[in-house]
Design an enzyme around this catalytic site. Structure first.
Site, PDB file in Angstrom:
ATOM      1  N   LYS A 177     -35.413  19.457  20.203  1.00 45.45           N
ATOM      2  CA  LYS A 177     -34.916  19.772  21.794  1.00 45.45           C
ATOM      3  C   LYS A 177     -34.683  21.298  22.013  1.00 45.45           C
ATOM      4  CE  LYS A 177     -31.021  21.331  23.560  1.00 45.45           C
ATOM      5  NZ  LYS A 177     -31.462  21.731  24.810  1.00 45.45           N
ATOM      6  N   GLY A 230     -28.032  28.894  17.415  1.00 45.41           N
ATOM      7  CA  GLY A 230     -27.545  29.218  18.536  1.00 45.41           C
ATOM      8  C   GLY A 230     -25.928  29.687  18.477  1.00 45.41           C
ATOM      9  N   SER A 231     -25.147  29.425  19.295  1.00 47.37           N
ATOM     10  CA  SER A 231     -24.018  30.387  19.299  1.00 47.37           C
ATOM     11  C   SER A 231     -23.175  29.472  18.192  1.00 47.37           C
ATOM     12  CB  SER A 231     -23.317  29.991  20.678  1.00 47.37           C
ATOM     13  OG  SER A 231     -23.022  28.785  20.758  1.00 47.37           O
ATOM     14  N   GLY A 235     -22.788  25.860  17.183  1.00 48.28           N
ATOM     15  CA  GLY A 235     -22.935  25.476  15.805  1.00 48.28           C
ATOM     16  C   GLY A 235     -21.670  24.845  14.944  1.00 48.28           C
ATOM     17  N   GLU A 252     -27.903  28.457  11.989  1.00 45.81           N
ATOM     18  CA  GLU A 252     -28.102  30.105  12.407  1.00 45.81           C
ATOM     19  C   GLU A 252     -27.230  30.403  13.760  1.00 45.81           C
ATOM     20  OE1 GLU A 252     -29.473  32.098  10.096  1.00 45.81           O
ATOM     21  OE2 GLU A 252     -30.629  30.674   8.907  1.00 45.81           O
ATOM     22  N   CYS A 286     -30.007  37.935  18.072  1.00 41.52           N
ATOM     23  CA  CYS A 286     -28.758  37.763  17.191  1.00 41.52           C
ATOM     24  C   CYS A 286     -28.723  38.846  16.202  1.00 41.52           C
ATOM     25  CB  CYS A 286     -29.214  36.260  16.232  1.00 41.52           C
ATOM     26  SG  CYS A 286     -30.901  36.372  15.737  1.00 41.52           S
ATOM     27  N   GLU A 388     -19.454  38.886  20.113  1.00 40.47           N
ATOM     28  CA  GLU A 388     -20.894  39.171  20.384  1.00 40.47           C
ATOM     29  C   GLU A 388     -21.079  39.100  21.895  1.00 40.47           C
ATOM     30  OE1 GLU A 388     -23.578  35.713  19.545  1.00 40.47           O
ATOM     31  OE2 GLU A 388     -25.010  37.134  19.032  1.00 40.47           O
TER      32      GLU A 388
HETATM   33  P1  NAP Z   1     -26.314  27.944  22.517  1.00 40.44           P
HETATM   34  O1  NAP Z   1     -25.567  27.851  23.978  1.00 40.44           O
HETATM   35  O2  NAP Z   1     -25.237  27.647  21.401  1.00 40.44           O
HETATM   36  O3  NAP Z   1     -27.579  26.880  22.527  1.00 40.44           O
HETATM   37  C1  NAP Z   1     -28.374  26.672  21.472  1.00 40.44           C
HETATM   38  C2  NAP Z   1     -29.075  25.484  21.779  1.00 40.44           C
HETATM   39  O4  NAP Z   1     -27.951  24.424  21.455  1.00 40.44           O
HETATM   40  C3  NAP Z   1     -29.272  25.322  22.901  1.00 40.44           C
HETATM   41  O5  NAP Z   1     -30.811  24.469  22.833  1.00 40.44           O
HETATM   42  C4  NAP Z   1     -28.664  24.260  23.526  1.00 40.44           C
HETATM   43  O6  NAP Z   1     -28.856  23.647  24.718  1.00 40.44           O
HETATM   44  C5  NAP Z   1     -27.956  23.536  22.634  1.00 40.44           C
HETATM   45  N1  NAP Z   1     -26.501  22.947  23.019  1.00 40.44           N
HETATM   46  C6  NAP Z   1     -25.956  23.542  23.906  1.00 40.44           C
HETATM   47  N2  NAP Z   1     -24.623  22.785  23.782  1.00 40.44           N
HETATM   48  C7  NAP Z   1     -24.892  21.602  22.892  1.00 40.44           C
HETATM   49  C8  NAP Z   1     -24.180  20.583  22.589  1.00 40.44           C
HETATM   50  N3  NAP Z   1     -22.931  20.233  22.885  1.00 40.44           N
HETATM   51  N4  NAP Z   1     -24.545  19.652  21.494  1.00 40.44           N
HETATM   52  C9  NAP Z   1     -25.765  20.126  21.032  1.00 40.44           C
HETATM   53  N5  NAP Z   1     -26.538  21.027  21.538  1.00 40.44           N
HETATM   54  C10 NAP Z   1     -26.251  21.752  22.477  1.00 40.44           C
HETATM   55  O7  NAP Z   1     -27.012  29.292  22.392  1.00 40.44           O
HETATM   56  P2  NAP Z   1     -27.833  30.217  23.263  1.00 40.44           P
HETATM   57  O8  NAP Z   1     -27.070  30.776  24.351  1.00 40.44           O
HETATM   58  O9  NAP Z   1     -29.152  29.394  23.470  1.00 40.44           O
HETATM   59  O10 NAP Z   1     -28.301  31.142  22.416  1.00 40.44           O
HETATM   60  C11 NAP Z   1     -27.598  32.627  22.145  1.00 40.44           C
HETATM   61  C12 NAP Z   1     -26.834  32.418  20.711  1.00 40.44           C
HETATM   62  O11 NAP Z   1     -27.685  32.078  19.773  1.00 40.44           O
HETATM   63  C13 NAP Z   1     -26.197  33.718  20.295  1.00 40.44           C
HETATM   64  O12 NAP Z   1     -24.915  33.635  19.828  1.00 40.44           O
HETATM   65  C14 NAP Z   1     -27.217  34.238  19.380  1.00 40.44           C
HETATM   66  O13 NAP Z   1     -26.634  35.251  18.514  1.00 40.44           O
HETATM   67  C15 NAP Z   1     -27.571  32.876  18.568  1.00 40.44           C
HETATM   68  N6  NAP Z   1     -28.838  33.311  17.801  1.00 40.44           N
HETATM   69  C16 NAP Z   1     -28.917  33.180  16.618  1.00 40.44           C
HETATM   70  C17 NAP Z   1     -29.935  33.341  15.658  1.00 40.44           C
HETATM   71  C18 NAP Z   1     -29.870  33.422  14.165  1.00 40.44           C
HETATM   72  O14 NAP Z   1     -30.961  33.287  13.603  1.00 40.44           O
HETATM   73  N7  NAP Z   1     -28.824  33.603  13.684  1.00 40.44           N
HETATM   74  C19 NAP Z   1     -31.101  33.465  16.589  1.00 40.44           C
HETATM   75  C20 NAP Z   1     -31.276  33.654  17.898  1.00 40.44           C
HETATM   76  C21 NAP Z   1     -29.839  33.334  18.467  1.00 40.44           C
HETATM   77  P3  NAP Z   1     -29.298  24.303  26.483  1.00 40.44           P
HETATM   78  O15 NAP Z   1     -30.226  25.156  26.241  1.00 40.44           O
HETATM   79  O16 NAP Z   1     -29.683  23.000  26.998  1.00 40.44           O
HETATM   80  O17 NAP Z   1     -27.743  24.694  26.668  1.00 40.44           O
END
Ligand code: NAP
Length: 498
Positions: A177, A230-231, A235, A252, A286, A388
């Site tokens: 996804k 993701g966040s 997570g 991650e 990230c 963050e």
């Molecule tokens: P996010 O809001 O957590 O979204 C990540 C993914 O999860 C997206 O595909 C999102 O879908 C999906 N998602 C959202 N709500 C969900 C739910 N209730 N159930 C299942 N899946 C769900 O994060 P983001 O805003 O895309 O990315 C930013 C974050 O990612 C930051 O905190 C960053 O630090 C972190 N990140 C970490 C790494 C690492 O390797 N540590 C790398 C890159 C980014 P939608 O897009 O449809 O909302």
């Protein structure tokens, strides 16, 4: 203007519409009038179809010899290489980061795919002597079945490739996804796999929101592993969803990474690195350098040079090669960043050194542009130190000594990446040991991971797994220890040989 192309889900080797019959728009964050395409607004029924296809395909794919699986990946990497420029342009359009960086993102996917293709002829286990006579011991990796993947928007092709290629290499099948903001780059990756002969059902893509697609995917009992980037907030939900069935769960998550600049550092080099670490990808990494801890003796000199460089950054549409920093990914993210700028201005003692708001006027009104922003005199209790932000904001934090700098570096809920600038080799080695993160750099900023090194973080950044390198194989496989007894007698270890 041409009507935007409609993209379908990829399920069981076919491009199909979602059950809802609805689509959502993929918008250019540098120009919201630019609709890149329409993607399927899917729901649990589409996820169910994709998991069924992946479960069926797994029966055959797991038996394909690993070097043959590797050959397909090898061809996929070559195709991505051939189409690199177009994929990079697509990515800049949908994600906003500048072309030099999207070329890097696609290159990372190429590197990872080549790397994992090579694992087709490695994926080594152990052979070891038995403690009994005429007995043989070995360990082999076995796949987990269907792997669900939920990916973010900031590395739209690299991160999906980090997950998909090791999973496929291990003989798993995949349902991915993509982030709602950046589905085109995942489409491009999946299309390359289709074109290079990936069998039907082995990879499947379902687009749609986290709630309607991500949630059913991570809760489904047929899924053997969920890999999420993701966040930390989401997570935690993924972790809870995987717990009842003890699914492999790979997380991650967020970061609040720091650069330490010591009084013996090359200041110009540290300024260069901090600028790239803080404002590369508009701070939406990230691993972004969002805390810069400065020894008090060089604080003023560093701050003066760093602020001047940040003010001179060229912000705009990343398709223009002269641009150095693109927009925020969407309006919501821009508003989060603007809110943190407001919080920073109100923190007791913090000083706004540059930026602090939205970029407005002319071409900026078309997109979600924020100013490169630096706060000075930041201290550990402030929210802008601890939380963050994921945008074009960084902090300067004064430190009294090396020990103070290390304490500040570790005073954070996250543990992804950190760095030290110093010319003292003893300090460099001590810092490598003393900072508790998954990634550490000496005389380089907190960003810039390479695919043949383990990637991941400690504390609230991760749950102990690592992406990339051979460590990624551990996420997508389980060890099986095999004992072959050719003695033709019953032999009891720890008993008959004592
Ligand atoms: P996010 O809001 O957590 O979204 C990540 C993914 O999860 C997206 O595909 C999102 O879908 C999906 N998602 C959202 N709500 C969900 C739910 N209730 N159930 C299942 N899946 C769900 O994060 P983001 O805003 O895309 O990315 C930013 C974050 O990612 C930051 O905190 C960053 O630090 C972190 N990140 C970490 C790494 C690492 O390797 N540590 C790398 C890159 C980014 P939608 O897009 O449809 O909302």
């Amino acid at each position: 203007m041409a009507r935007p192309k409609v993209y379908n889900n990829f399920i069981n080797g076919k491009w199909v519409k979602s059950h809802t019959g609805e689509t959502f728009e993929n918008i250019n964050p540098a120009d919201k009038t630019d609709v890149i395409g329409k993607f399927q607004k899917s729901d649990a029924r589409d996820v169910d179809d994709a998991i069924s296809a992946a479960a069926e395909a797994f029966k055959k794919w797991r038996l394909v010899p690993a070097p043959k699986r590797g050959e397909i990946l090898y061809r996929v990497a070559q195709r991505l290489w051939k189409d690199k420029e177009q994929h990079s342009r697509d990515m800049t359009r949908e994600m906003g980061k500048v072309l030099a960086e999207t070329r890097g993102d696609v290159q990372e996917a190429i590197d990872m795919t080549f790397y994992m293709a090579g694992e087709g002829r490695r994926s080594f286990g152990q052979t070891t002597p038995s403690e009994m006579n005429n007995k043989f011991c070995m360990s082999v990796r076995q796949p987990l079945g269907v792997c669900g993947m939920i990916t973010p928007w900031n590395f739209p092709m690299a991160i999906p490739s980090w997950k998909m290629t090791p999973a496929l290499m291990m003989g798993n099948t995949v349902v991915i996804k993509p982030a709602t903001d950046t589905p085109l780059s995942v489409y491009n990756l999946i299309k390359a796999m289709e074109d290079e002969g990936m069998p039907a059902g082995v990879v499947n893509m379902v687009t749609g929101s986290g709630g309607s697609v991500g949630s059913p995917l991570m809760h489904d009992k047929r899924v053997g592993c969920v890999s999420f980037t993701g966040s930390t907030e989401i997570g935690r939900k993924v972790s809870a969803a995987c717990a009842p069935d003890f699914k492999h769960c790979h997380l991650e998550m967020g970061g609040k990474n720091c650069i330490i600049v010591m009084d013996d550092a090359n200041i110009d080099l540290a300024v260069d690195g901090s600028l790239w670490g803080a404002f590369g990808t508009t701070g939406q990494r990230c691993t972004a350098s969002s805390r810069i801890i400065l020894h008090k003796k060089i604080y003023a000199k560093f701050a003066r040079k760093f602020v001047a460089r940040a003010k001179a950054l060229k912000v705009g549409n990343g398709l223009n090669e002269k641009i150095q920093m693109g927009p925020a990914i969407n309006e919501e993210q821009m508003n989060t960043v603007l809110e943190y700028m407001r919080i920073g201005k109100e923190e007791d003692g913090a000083k706004l050194l540059c930026g602090g708001g939205r970029l407005k006027g002319g071409k900026y009104n078309k997109g979600w542009f924020t100013q490169p922003t630096i706060f000075g005199d930041v201290t550990r209790k402030m929210r802008i130190f601890q939380e963050e932000i994921f945008g074009s904001v960084t902090d300067l934090i004064p430190a009294r000594s090396y020990d103070h700098a290390i304490a500040l570096a570790n005073d954070c809920a996250y543990g992804l990446s950190a760095a030290i600038y110093t010319s003292n080799v003893n300090r460099a080695f001590a810092a490598m040991r003393d900072v508790y993160t998954g990634i550490f750099y000496v005389n380089a900023p907190t960003i810039g991971a390479e695919t043949h090194m383990p990637f991941g973080g400690t504390k609230h950044t991760g749950n102990g797994h690592r992406e990339a390198c051979t460590q990624a194989l551990d996420v997508f496989s389980e060890w099986k220890s095999v004992y072959v007894d050719f003695s033709n007698t019953i032999q009891r270890p720890q008993i008959d040989n004592q």
